[in-house]
Scaffold this active site. Sequence first.
Site, PDB file in Angstrom:
ATOM      1  N   CYS A 157      -3.229   4.906   2.412  1.00  0.00           N
ATOM      2  CA  CYS A 157      -4.307   3.934   2.181  1.00  0.00           C
ATOM      3  C   CYS A 157      -5.360   4.003   3.292  1.00  0.00           C
ATOM      4  O   CYS A 157      -5.034   4.076   4.469  1.00  0.00           O
ATOM      5  CB  CYS A 157      -3.755   2.523   2.097  1.00  0.00           C
ATOM      6  SG  CYS A 157      -5.032   1.314   1.683  1.00  0.00           S
ATOM      7  N   CYS A 162      -2.186  -2.988  -3.714  1.00  0.00           N
ATOM      8  CA  CYS A 162      -3.498  -2.915  -3.075  1.00  0.00           C
ATOM      9  C   CYS A 162      -4.519  -2.357  -4.068  1.00  0.00           C
ATOM     10  O   CYS A 162      -4.247  -1.398  -4.782  1.00  0.00           O
ATOM     11  CB  CYS A 162      -3.393  -1.994  -1.860  1.00  0.00           C
ATOM     12  SG  CYS A 162      -4.964  -1.530  -1.130  1.00  0.00           S
ATOM     13  N   CYS A 190       0.822  -1.208   0.000  1.00  0.00           N
ATOM     14  CA  CYS A 190       0.000   0.000   0.000  1.00  0.00           C
ATOM     15  C   CYS A 190       0.851   1.251   0.000  1.00  0.00           C
ATOM     16  O   CYS A 190       2.014   1.228   0.358  1.00  0.00           O
ATOM     17  CB  CYS A 190      -0.829   0.052   1.285  1.00  0.00           C
ATOM     18  SG  CYS A 190      -2.174  -1.112   1.326  1.00  0.00           S
ATOM     19  N   CYS A 244      -5.823   1.464  -2.580  1.00  0.00           N
ATOM     20  CA  CYS A 244      -5.022   2.705  -2.684  1.00  0.00           C
ATOM     21  C   CYS A 244      -4.201   2.759  -3.971  1.00  0.00           C
ATOM     22  O   CYS A 244      -3.571   3.774  -4.267  1.00  0.00           O
ATOM     23  CB  CYS A 244      -4.131   2.876  -1.470  1.00  0.00           C
ATOM     24  SG  CYS A 244      -2.881   1.600  -1.307  1.00  0.00           S
TER      25      CYS A 244
END
Length: 350
Positions: free
Chosen positions: A40, A67, A36, A70
């Site tokens: 995030c 991810c 991330c 994000c």
Amino acid sequence: MTSMPRPKEMETAFYKRDASYDGIFFTGVKTTGIFCRPSCTARKPLRENLQFFPSIKEAHFAGFRPCKRCDPLNVNGSSPAWVQELLRELDRDSSVRLKDGNLRQRGLQPEKVRRYFLKTYGMTFQAFCRGKRLGTAFEQIRNGSDLTGTAFDVGYESNSGFREAFGKIFGGAPGKKRREEGGVLFSWVETPMGPMVAGATAKGICLLEFSDRRMLETQLKTLKTCFGDGVVPGSNAHLDKLKKELAEYFEGERKEFSLTLDFPGSEFQTKVWNQLRKIPYGVTCTYEDIARNVGSPKAVRAVGTANGKNRIAIVIPCHRVVNKGGKLGGYGGGVWRKQKLLQLEKATLV
Ligand SMILES: [Zn+2]
């Protein structure tokens, strides 16, 4: 650009969802295998499950997937549709081989693709694909890394995903028979400077590399050439001992390794590697010193090449060789790691 803020600082930024750190570092979550950006908005995991990376490249090569929430691959705004299309294709099947011809079939200029990936992700498209393939394999190794002996065999049979990924990378799926014939076992080792991949034959340790190293896939292939077909995940007494001694080294408690090594090479390489092993803990020397000590004072460049081909990082301490005039010089695992290793050793000596 591979240096990172201090761990405490990154931890704070990550838990505060501080967007000003987006692009400065990335956070891998060990329990999910996802990475991330700091901002995030997903629920934040426990500290012990975090692993920080200076770049997308490093997170990617350590086997983490971006991810979905994000979207860390798009830190600098959203990427063009053609890039998203390519990323989706790789997500569906990381083993797909997209050569220049395949890119042209999709109406893409290979050179444009190469430049975009290099500029945005710090690696060429081919390197990105390689990382993705390794990531898939490593994820499986990580999931099964404590499976040894019979448990390993049982787990292995059910782990067809790894079997397939492994086969596509190394050609031919690993099997029990090959493993018994002798070959290389390799496993994943977590260190404070990032994950490493370690390998051992029945004779001794033959591989220790930071996993984001660009050369890793090539080196695993070299191992295959040196030691035959049986390169499979697993552990043995040499690897258990390495993990223990490596942990002590990073704690600053171990200054010499008592490991048996297995490092076939040319006559010259062997001379250089043995010379490297003589450099004491916390001491640096130059490529010129090594060249002189192996009796070939003019072969400085060849010494540099042999140094770079060292397959057993830290234990064969190629990080202790620096440029004349005190500059650090290169390091396969990243110069920031070379600097940290030397700092660790110097700090322990005081
Ligand atoms: Zn996220």
